[in-house]
Design an enzyme around this catalytic site. Sequence first.
Site, PDB file in Angstrom:
ATOM      1  CE1 TYR A  33      -3.895   2.230   0.389  1.00 15.18           C
ATOM      2  CE2 TYR A  33      -2.552   3.330   2.045  1.00 15.18           C
ATOM      3  CZ  TYR A  33      -3.668   3.316   1.219  1.00 15.18           C
ATOM      4  OH  TYR A  33      -4.536   4.377   1.207  1.00 15.18           O
ATOM      5  CE  LYS A  43      -3.659   4.943  -2.113  1.00 10.16           C
ATOM      6  NZ  LYS A  43      -4.673   5.394  -3.094  1.00 10.16           N
TER       7      LYS A  43
END
Length: 235
Positions: free
Chosen positions: A160, A164
Amino acid sequence: MTVTVITGANKGLGFETARRLIEQGHTVYAGARDPHRGAEAARTLGARPLLIDITDDASVTAAAESVRAEAGHVDVLINNAGIAGPTALAGELTAADLQQVYDTNVFGAVRTTDAFLPLLRASSGPAIVNVSSSLGSLTINADPAAHTDILPAWAPLLAYNSSKAALNMLTVLYAQAYPQITVTTVDPGFTATDLNGHQGTQSVEQGAAVIIAAALSGTDAPTGTFIGASGPVPW
Protein backbone atom coordinates in the site's frame (compact mmCIF):
# COMPACT_ATOMS: atom_id res chain seq x y z
CA MET A 1 -22.23 22.42 -16.51
CA THR A 2 -19.26 21.17 -14.48
CA VAL A 3 -18.72 17.50 -15.32
CA THR A 4 -16.94 15.39 -12.72
CA VAL A 5 -15.92 11.74 -12.98
CA ILE A 6 -15.19 9.85 -9.75
CA THR A 7 -13.89 6.29 -9.68
CA GLY A 8 -14.91 4.07 -6.78
CA ALA A 9 -17.92 6.28 -6.09
CA ASN A 10 -20.40 3.65 -4.93
CA LYS A 11 -19.24 3.81 -1.28
CA GLY A 12 -16.93 5.48 1.22
CA LEU A 13 -14.98 8.59 0.29
CA GLY A 14 -16.01 8.41 -3.35
CA PHE A 15 -19.71 8.31 -2.49
CA GLU A 16 -19.44 11.20 -0.02
CA THR A 17 -17.39 13.26 -2.48
CA ALA A 18 -19.99 12.66 -5.18
CA ARG A 19 -22.83 13.64 -2.86
CA ARG A 20 -21.29 16.93 -1.86
CA LEU A 21 -20.14 17.89 -5.35
CA ILE A 22 -23.65 17.28 -6.63
CA GLU A 23 -24.82 19.68 -3.90
CA GLN A 24 -22.37 22.20 -5.42
CA GLY A 25 -24.00 21.81 -8.83
CA HIS A 26 -21.62 19.33 -10.45
CA THR A 27 -22.87 16.73 -12.88
CA VAL A 28 -21.20 13.66 -11.41
CA TYR A 29 -20.47 10.39 -13.15
CA ALA A 30 -20.27 7.92 -10.28
CA GLY A 31 -17.85 5.21 -11.32
CA ALA A 32 -18.17 1.66 -10.04
CA ARG A 33 -17.01 -1.73 -11.28
CA ASP A 34 -20.15 -3.53 -10.08
CA PRO A 35 -23.11 -2.52 -12.27
CA HIS A 36 -25.78 -3.17 -9.63
CA ARG A 37 -24.02 -1.41 -6.76
CA GLY A 38 -23.05 1.41 -9.09
CA ALA A 39 -26.59 1.90 -10.35
CA GLU A 40 -28.00 1.87 -6.82
CA ALA A 41 -25.42 4.40 -5.62
CA ALA A 42 -26.10 6.66 -8.60
CA ARG A 43 -29.86 6.57 -7.91
CA THR A 44 -29.29 7.46 -4.28
CA LEU A 45 -26.92 10.29 -5.17
CA GLY A 46 -28.73 11.67 -8.18
CA ALA A 47 -25.56 10.98 -10.17
CA ARG A 48 -25.02 9.39 -13.56
CA PRO A 49 -23.88 5.77 -13.28
CA LEU A 50 -20.57 4.91 -14.92
CA LEU A 51 -19.51 1.30 -15.24
CA ILE A 52 -15.72 1.25 -14.98
CA ASP A 53 -13.23 -1.35 -13.83
CA ILE A 54 -9.96 0.54 -13.67
CA THR A 55 -7.96 -2.70 -13.88
CA ASP A 56 -9.40 -3.43 -17.34
CA ASP A 57 -8.31 -1.44 -20.41
CA ALA A 58 -11.50 -2.14 -22.37
CA SER A 59 -13.73 -1.12 -19.47
CA VAL A 60 -11.89 2.17 -18.97
CA THR A 61 -11.97 2.96 -22.69
CA ALA A 62 -15.68 2.22 -22.84
CA ALA A 63 -16.35 4.43 -19.81
CA ALA A 64 -14.50 7.37 -21.36
CA GLU A 65 -16.39 6.91 -24.63
CA SER A 66 -19.69 6.86 -22.74
CA VAL A 67 -18.92 10.17 -21.03
CA ARG A 68 -17.67 11.66 -24.32
CA ALA A 69 -20.92 10.72 -26.05
CA GLU A 70 -23.09 12.21 -23.28
CA ALA A 71 -21.15 15.22 -22.03
CA GLY A 72 -18.39 15.92 -24.55
CA HIS A 73 -15.87 16.95 -21.90
CA VAL A 74 -14.74 16.38 -18.31
CA ASP A 75 -13.81 19.19 -15.94
CA VAL A 76 -12.68 17.16 -12.94
CA LEU A 77 -11.36 13.61 -12.80
CA ILE A 78 -11.06 12.15 -9.31
CA ASN A 79 -8.95 8.98 -9.19
CA ASN A 80 -10.40 7.65 -5.96
CA ALA A 81 -10.66 3.88 -6.44
CA GLY A 82 -8.02 1.97 -4.52
CA ILE A 83 -7.35 -1.16 -2.49
CA ALA A 84 -5.38 -1.78 0.69
CA GLY A 85 -3.85 -5.09 -0.30
CA PRO A 86 -2.16 -7.44 2.17
CA THR A 87 -1.08 -5.96 5.49
CA ALA A 88 2.44 -7.28 5.20
CA LEU A 89 5.92 -5.83 5.54
CA ALA A 90 8.99 -5.77 3.34
CA GLY A 91 10.26 -9.29 2.79
CA GLU A 92 6.84 -10.85 3.41
CA LEU A 93 5.30 -10.30 -0.03
CA THR A 94 5.93 -11.57 -3.51
CA ALA A 95 6.09 -9.49 -6.66
CA ALA A 96 2.67 -10.90 -7.59
CA ASP A 97 1.23 -9.53 -4.33
CA LEU A 98 2.49 -6.06 -5.17
CA GLN A 99 1.33 -6.32 -8.76
CA GLN A 100 -2.26 -6.84 -7.63
CA VAL A 101 -2.20 -3.68 -5.53
CA TYR A 102 -0.35 -1.65 -8.15
CA ASP A 103 -2.80 -2.72 -10.85
CA THR A 104 -5.50 -0.74 -9.05
CA ASN A 105 -3.68 1.99 -7.14
CA VAL A 106 -1.11 2.90 -9.80
CA PHE A 107 -1.81 1.35 -13.19
CA GLY A 108 -5.54 1.93 -12.73
CA ALA A 109 -4.92 5.64 -12.24
CA VAL A 110 -2.77 5.71 -15.37
CA ARG A 111 -5.39 3.87 -17.44
CA THR A 112 -8.14 6.18 -16.28
CA THR A 113 -6.17 9.40 -16.60
CA ASP A 114 -4.94 8.59 -20.09
CA ALA A 115 -8.41 7.56 -21.30
CA PHE A 116 -10.00 10.77 -20.02
CA LEU A 117 -7.20 13.16 -21.04
CA PRO A 118 -8.87 14.14 -24.35
CA LEU A 119 -12.06 15.01 -22.45
CA LEU A 120 -10.15 16.97 -19.82
CA ARG A 121 -8.31 18.92 -22.51
CA ALA A 122 -11.71 19.88 -23.93
CA SER A 123 -12.50 21.67 -20.64
CA SER A 124 -11.75 25.34 -20.01
CA GLY A 125 -10.51 24.56 -16.48
CA PRO A 126 -9.56 20.91 -16.12
CA ALA A 127 -8.37 19.28 -12.92
CA ILE A 128 -7.21 15.83 -11.83
CA VAL A 129 -7.41 14.85 -8.16
CA ASN A 130 -5.49 11.73 -7.11
CA VAL A 131 -6.64 10.32 -3.78
CA SER A 132 -3.47 9.19 -2.06
CA SER A 133 -2.32 8.88 1.55
CA SER A 134 0.33 10.20 3.90
CA LEU A 135 1.47 6.57 4.02
CA GLY A 136 2.83 7.24 0.53
CA SER A 137 5.10 10.05 1.72
CA LEU A 138 8.79 9.16 1.52
CA THR A 139 9.56 11.82 4.11
CA ILE A 140 7.03 10.45 6.61
CA ASN A 141 8.03 6.82 6.06
CA ALA A 142 11.66 7.74 6.65
CA ASP A 143 10.84 9.30 10.03
CA PRO A 144 7.23 8.65 11.11
CA ALA A 145 7.83 9.72 14.71
CA ALA A 146 8.54 13.26 13.53
CA HIS A 147 5.25 13.58 11.63
CA THR A 148 2.54 12.48 14.06
CA ASP A 149 0.77 15.80 13.47
CA ILE A 150 0.10 14.69 9.88
CA LEU A 151 -0.17 10.93 10.27
CA PRO A 152 -1.39 9.81 13.71
CA ALA A 153 -1.31 6.11 12.73
CA TRP A 154 1.62 4.75 10.71
CA ALA A 155 2.29 1.25 9.44
CA PRO A 156 5.15 0.07 7.17
CA LEU A 157 2.86 -1.67 4.67
CA LEU A 158 4.98 -2.59 1.68
CA ALA A 159 2.31 -2.85 -1.01
CA TYR A 160 0.00 0.00 0.00
CA ASN A 161 2.61 2.57 1.03
CA SER A 162 4.78 2.05 -2.02
CA SER A 163 1.79 2.13 -4.37
CA LYS A 164 0.68 5.48 -2.96
CA ALA A 165 4.24 6.80 -3.29
CA ALA A 166 4.08 5.81 -6.95
CA LEU A 167 0.72 7.57 -7.32
CA ASN A 168 2.28 10.70 -5.84
CA MET A 169 5.01 10.54 -8.47
CA LEU A 170 2.36 10.27 -11.18
CA THR A 171 0.88 13.51 -9.90
CA VAL A 172 4.17 15.33 -10.28
CA LEU A 173 4.90 13.96 -13.75
CA TYR A 174 1.40 14.50 -15.17
CA ALA A 175 1.45 18.04 -13.79
CA GLN A 176 4.69 18.70 -15.66
CA ALA A 177 3.48 17.06 -18.86
CA TYR A 178 0.10 18.86 -18.90
CA PRO A 179 0.53 22.34 -17.41
CA GLN A 180 -2.95 23.33 -18.60
CA ILE A 181 -4.43 20.77 -16.17
CA THR A 182 -4.31 21.28 -12.40
CA VAL A 183 -3.10 17.97 -10.97
CA THR A 184 -3.30 17.45 -7.21
CA THR A 185 -2.62 14.60 -4.82
CA VAL A 186 -4.71 14.65 -1.65
CA ASP A 187 -4.45 12.86 1.68
CA PRO A 188 -7.92 12.34 3.23
CA GLY A 189 -6.40 11.20 6.50
CA PHE A 190 -7.13 8.04 8.50
CA THR A 191 -10.78 7.72 7.50
CA ALA A 192 -13.10 4.90 8.56
CA THR A 193 -13.98 3.04 5.35
CA ASP A 194 -14.12 -0.50 4.01
CA LEU A 195 -10.47 -0.05 3.01
CA ASN A 196 -9.33 -0.32 6.64
CA GLY A 197 -12.23 -2.24 8.13
CA HIS A 198 -13.72 1.03 9.43
CA GLN A 199 -10.84 1.41 11.88
CA GLY A 200 -10.12 5.01 10.93
CA THR A 201 -10.19 7.89 13.36
CA GLN A 202 -12.39 10.20 11.31
CA SER A 203 -15.63 10.03 9.33
CA VAL A 204 -16.03 10.00 5.56
CA GLU A 205 -17.50 13.49 5.86
CA GLN A 206 -14.23 14.68 7.39
CA GLY A 207 -12.03 12.70 5.02
CA ALA A 208 -13.80 13.83 1.88
CA ALA A 209 -13.34 17.51 2.70
CA VAL A 210 -9.85 17.78 1.20
CA ILE A 211 -10.92 15.91 -1.95
CA ILE A 212 -13.85 18.27 -2.42
CA ALA A 213 -11.70 21.33 -1.81
CA ALA A 214 -9.26 20.20 -4.51
CA ALA A 215 -12.12 19.50 -6.92
CA LEU A 216 -13.56 22.96 -6.35
CA SER A 217 -10.28 24.87 -6.35
CA GLY A 218 -10.33 25.66 -10.06
CA THR A 219 -7.49 26.76 -12.27
CA ASP A 220 -6.11 29.23 -9.72
CA ALA A 221 -4.83 26.38 -7.53
CA PRO A 222 -1.18 25.37 -7.85
CA THR A 223 -0.51 22.16 -9.74
CA GLY A 224 1.69 19.23 -8.75
CA THR A 225 0.93 19.49 -5.03
CA PHE A 226 0.31 17.08 -2.15
CA ILE A 227 -2.37 18.41 0.22
CA GLY A 228 -3.89 17.15 3.46
CA ALA A 229 -6.55 18.50 5.76
CA SER A 230 -4.09 20.76 7.58
CA GLY A 231 -2.10 21.87 4.54
CA PRO A 232 0.81 20.58 2.42
CA VAL A 233 2.05 17.05 3.02
CA PRO A 234 5.78 16.37 2.51
CA TRP A 235 6.68 14.22 -0.46
